[in-house]
Scaffold this motif. Structure first.
Motif, short mmCIF file in Angstrom:
data_model
loop_
_atom_site.label_atom_id
_atom_site.label_comp_id
_atom_site.label_asym_id
_atom_site.label_seq_id
_atom_site.Cartn_x
_atom_site.Cartn_y
_atom_site.Cartn_z
N TYR A 109 0.85 -1.19 0.00
CA TYR A 109 0.00 0.00 0.00
C TYR A 109 0.89 1.24 0.00
O TYR A 109 1.84 1.33 0.77
CB TYR A 109 -0.92 0.02 1.23
CG TYR A 109 -2.19 0.80 1.00
CD1 TYR A 109 -3.40 0.15 0.75
CD2 TYR A 109 -2.20 2.19 1.03
CE1 TYR A 109 -4.58 0.87 0.55
CE2 TYR A 109 -3.36 2.91 0.83
CZ TYR A 109 -4.54 2.25 0.58
OH TYR A 109 -5.69 2.97 0.37
N ASN A 145 -8.41 1.90 -2.63
CA ASN A 145 -8.31 0.46 -2.43
C ASN A 145 -8.24 -0.33 -3.73
O ASN A 145 -7.87 -1.50 -3.72
CB ASN A 145 -9.49 -0.03 -1.58
CG ASN A 145 -9.45 0.53 -0.17
OD1 ASN A 145 -8.38 0.64 0.42
ND2 ASN A 145 -10.60 0.89 0.36
N HIS A 150 -3.09 5.55 -2.04
CA HIS A 150 -3.92 6.49 -1.30
C HIS A 150 -4.10 7.79 -2.09
O HIS A 150 -3.33 8.09 -3.01
CB HIS A 150 -3.29 6.79 0.06
CG HIS A 150 -4.24 7.34 1.06
ND1 HIS A 150 -4.38 8.69 1.28
CD2 HIS A 150 -5.11 6.74 1.90
CE1 HIS A 150 -5.30 8.89 2.22
NE2 HIS A 150 -5.75 7.72 2.61
N HIS A 162 -0.45 8.50 8.62
CA HIS A 162 -1.48 7.61 8.06
C HIS A 162 -0.86 6.28 7.65
O HIS A 162 -1.42 5.21 7.90
CB HIS A 162 -2.14 8.27 6.84
CG HIS A 162 -2.70 9.63 7.12
ND1 HIS A 162 -2.93 10.55 6.13
CD2 HIS A 162 -3.07 10.23 8.27
CE1 HIS A 162 -3.41 11.66 6.66
NE2 HIS A 162 -3.52 11.49 7.95
N TYR A 166 -1.59 2.54 9.17
CA TYR A 166 -2.01 1.45 8.28
C TYR A 166 -1.05 0.27 8.41
O TYR A 166 -1.48 -0.89 8.47
CB TYR A 166 -2.03 1.95 6.84
CG TYR A 166 -2.70 1.01 5.87
CD1 TYR A 166 -4.05 1.15 5.54
CD2 TYR A 166 -1.99 -0.02 5.26
CE1 TYR A 166 -4.67 0.28 4.65
CE2 TYR A 166 -2.58 -0.89 4.37
CZ TYR A 166 -3.92 -0.74 4.07
OH TYR A 166 -4.53 -1.60 3.19
#
Length: 388
Positions: A109, A145, A150, A162, A166
């Motif tokens: 991510y 997602n 992001h 953030h 995560y």
């Protein structure tokens, strides 16, 4: 594509022994960094980091950087023509972004700032979605997602917190993935970044902090941001840091891949400092000629990441004129699609800005909505009966 690393972070003894694949910073007396491709396009080895790519993969990196630069240039032009409200160019930072972006896996991510257009490209985010945000017709335009990418973050440094949160969740879930958080040299002075480093270290979060040190935090040089090289800050928080030649796409790929493997294997966070240079303005509202010299820019132009890889491809006979022509044609097609796509974007409904501020509504928002509706209606009153 395979990347291997014999050590992550490395011991001081090993670092001193690694004489090849390293070069000095712009002042000539600073710490060394990982390099696999010299500015002249000569391939060199490094004792801790290595990358072994096929000719097709090397050409793919070149294509990525060329198309990203073309898209970025079109965005600057569109802003100058009044089609975008603002744009933050990545000119000169293509290797740092493409190399690190291509080092990620699909299940990793990514948390970007507002300049990671090349990283977005590697995560298959449509460039028009990026432009829509800077045109003011959407608040991001893509589902984070769907691409594990992001939304852009304008607030300086907040995305590192953030990303850390995560990553802590990823660790709790036992997932075999890592988080990659981008920030700039200026953001390294923000409290949010310091807090992110603290939490990531204490909770052994699988996050890689990727600092694109492009030498200038708007008009402030890095020397006014830190008394030590940025990558060395990691040691104070208890995790390894490494500096890489940010204009060397091969070195960036190797170092970032090793750092992500380090995080995935349960060894905690790592800091990568990509030593690069912002060739253009901080944003289209900035005038860099007011605070930096033409000589400095010319020096860095000789380290251009795209020209560097092209020199290597040509030296090794890994690309021909047909390939370059194909990339050029694809670049032209992308530019055309971007221009037409931006100009064809419909204006948003003015009242839509109030629709999703709160999930269940809010009295203050309702009041603001009513006042704005009244304000909009006032324009209709002034044109009534005028035929306009």
């Amino acid at each position: 594509m395979s990347v291997k690393s014999t050590a992550v972070g490395g011991s001081p003894a090993k670092s001193r022994a690694a004489s090849r694949g390293r070069s000095k910073n712009r002042s000539g007396d600073g710490p060394e960094f990982v390099q696999l491709l010299t500015p002249e396009g000569e391939r060199v080895e490094h004792s801790e980091y290595a990358v072994d790519l096929t000719p097709q993969e090397l050409r793919g990196l070149y294509r990525d950087m060329v198309l990203t630069r073309r898209f970025d240039g079109e965005a600057v032009t569109l802003q100058r023509q009044g089609e975008l409200g603002l744009w933050a160019s990545l000119l000169g930072q293509e290797a740092a972004q493409i190399g690190s972006g291509r080092a990620t896996r699909h299940d990793d991510y990514v948390f970007p700032t507002y300049r990671e257009h090349g990283v977005a490209w590697t995560r298959d985010v449509d460039p028009l979605n990026l432009l829509g945000m800077f045109r003011g017709v959407n608040n991001g335009g893509w589902d984070p997602n769907e691409n594990n990418f992001h939304l852009y973050t304008i607030v300086i440094g907040s995305q590192t917190l953030h990303a850390t949160g995560y990553a802590m969740g990823v660790a709790k879930d036992g997932a075999d993935s890592a988080v990659l958080a981008y920030f700039g040299d200026g953001a390294s002075s923000q409290g949010d970044v310091a807090e992110a480093f603290t939490f990531a270290a204490v909770y052994n979060a699988p996050v890689v902090f990727f600092c694109q040190n492009n030498q200038w935090a708007i008009s402030e040089p890095t020397e006014r941001q830190s008394r030590v090289p940025i990558y060395q800050r990691a040691a104070g928080y208890g995790f390894p840091g490494v500096r890489v030649d940010g204009n060397d796409v091969l070195a960036v790929l190797a170092v970032t891949r090793a750092a992500l493997d380090h995080a995935r294997s349960g060894q905690g966070p790592m800091l990568v400092e990509a030593f690069t240079y912002r060739m253009g303005a901080h944003t289209t509202t900035d005038d860099p000629t007011r605070y930096r010299s033409d000589e400095e820019r010319e020096e860095w132009a000789g380290k251009d990441p795209i020209a560097r890889l092209k020199a290597y491809l040509d030296r090794e006979g890994l690309a021909d004129e047909a390939f370059y022509a194909e990339v050029g044609a694809e670049s032209d097609a992308l530019a055309k699609r971007v221009r037409e796509g931006v100009r064809g974007m419909p204006d948003p409904e003015p009242m839509a800005i109030f629709e999703h501020a709160y999930a269940d509504g809010h009295a203050l928002v309702d009041e603001e909505r009513a006042r704005f509706a009244e304000y909009q209606a006032s324009f209709e009153d002034t044109t009534a009966g005028t035929g306009r």
